[in-house]
Design an enzyme around this catalytic site. Sequence first.
Site, PDB file in Angstrom:
ATOM      1  NE  ARG A  69      15.990 -22.805   9.838  1.00 38.94           N
ATOM      2  CZ  ARG A  69      16.162 -24.120   9.748  1.00 38.94           C
ATOM      3  NH1 ARG A  69      15.255 -24.941  10.217  1.00 38.94           N
ATOM      4  NH2 ARG A  69      17.247 -24.623   9.175  1.00 38.94           N
ATOM      5  CG  ASP A 112      15.539 -31.956   7.220  1.00 42.07           C
ATOM      6  OD1 ASP A 112      16.471 -32.762   7.418  1.00 42.07           O
ATOM      7  OD2 ASP A 112      15.705 -30.825   6.727  1.00 42.07           O
ATOM      8  CB  CYS A 165      17.043 -32.484  16.172  1.00 41.79           C
ATOM      9  SG  CYS A 165      18.111 -31.061  16.358  1.00 41.79           S
ATOM     10  CG  HIS A 180      16.060 -25.059  15.247  1.00 43.46           C
ATOM     11  ND1 HIS A 180      16.133 -26.209  14.477  1.00 43.46           N
ATOM     12  CD2 HIS A 180      14.992 -24.355  14.770  1.00 43.46           C
ATOM     13  CE1 HIS A 180      15.163 -26.185  13.572  1.00 43.46           C
ATOM     14  NE2 HIS A 180      14.460 -25.070  13.720  1.00 43.46           N
ATOM     15  NE  ARG A 182      12.197 -29.879   8.691  1.00 45.91           N
ATOM     16  CZ  ARG A 182      12.553 -30.021   9.962  1.00 45.91           C
ATOM     17  NH1 ARG A 182      13.445 -29.198  10.480  1.00 45.91           N
ATOM     18  NH2 ARG A 182      12.008 -30.958  10.729  1.00 45.91           N
TER      19      ARG A 182
HETATM   20  N1  ARG Z   1      17.795 -30.067   8.582  1.00 45.58           N
HETATM   21  C1  ARG Z   1      16.886 -29.647   9.607  1.00 45.58           C
HETATM   22  C2  ARG Z   1      16.604 -28.164   9.496  1.00 45.58           C
HETATM   23  O1  ARG Z   1      17.497 -27.426   9.188  1.00 45.58           O
HETATM   24  C3  ARG Z   1      17.424 -29.988  10.956  1.00 45.58           C
HETATM   25  C4  ARG Z   1      16.491 -29.681  12.069  1.00 45.58           C
HETATM   26  C5  ARG Z   1      17.060 -29.983  13.416  1.00 45.58           C
HETATM   27  N2  ARG Z   1      16.106 -29.880  14.416  1.00 45.58           N
HETATM   28  C6  ARG Z   1      16.245 -29.207  15.572  1.00 45.58           C
HETATM   29  N3  ARG Z   1      15.306 -29.310  16.464  1.00 45.58           N
HETATM   30  N4  ARG Z   1      17.271 -28.427  15.785  1.00 45.58           N
HETATM   31  O2  ARG Z   1      15.505 -27.729   9.707  1.00 45.58           O
END
Ligand code: ARG
Length: 266
Positions: A136, A66, A259, A165, A91
């Site tokens: 998040r 990612d 993203c 997000h 991550r």
């Molecule tokens: N697979 C990643 C996650 O879930 C995607 C992140 C996408 N980034 C964003 N800025 N929305 O963290």
Amino acid sequence: MKLQPRHYLMCRPTYFTVEYVINPWMDPSVPVDNAATITQWEKLVETYQSLGHTVEFIDPLPGMPDMVFAANGATVIDGKVLGAQFRNVQRADEGPAYSAWFEDKGYPVQAPKHVNEGEGDFLVTENYVLAGTGFRTDPGGHAEAQEWFGRPVISLQLIDPRYYHLDTALFVLEGDQICYYPGAFSPGSQAVLARLFPEALLATAADAEAFGLNSVSDGLNVIVPPQATHLIGALKERGYNPIEVDLPELLKGGGGPKCCTLEIRK
Ligand code: ARG
């Protein structure tokens, strides 16, 4: 409407795959075409460059699928960097990697004490830093950002797991002009947005589902997924220049143009 040349940091999707699930868009049983991912991402880079923006690159790390989603790597305002601390263990190593890139270049970097996923959840308008929470970024991270950047941070509650997000539910057009999908926010946060941004462009549920709120504006040109048809029309009506860039492979990871794009604000 005024184009302002931007400075972006991006990460080539060399190791992009969908091998774990941390948002509802991800399904490891759906294959990802690596060559297509790279071609689509290169189109995004070339689009920025053709508009006169500067793009820098961070080296992708094996085992960090990612990392292409550079927006999550940090937040940069007034040349100051707040490092990222990821919610999910998969991550976790990306935060230090992005911080090291900025430290090497001589930027002042604040190490995060709370979870924050960079520009995934921090979006910058003329007068505010808009900050998402609920999935998040921790509210403690919002307070940390306010202290470090010395700008008012507005906490916004995200309520729909598909829009995990802030940058999947809202984007900044220019100055204090924003576009958002109200349904992604709690009633209280909808009221805050309506009060602060009475002229905001409101996107539809279909725009949001097409990842249209993950667009990138330079003040005139707006990089937008082609499926966000209502949004594209509304942008034209307001005098913006929508430029369609399709990233279907990266959408399998739950990401779009924004993203992939970390803005470095001087
Ligand atoms: N697979 C990643 C996650 O879930 C995607 C992140 C996408 N980034 C964003 N800025 N929305 O963290």
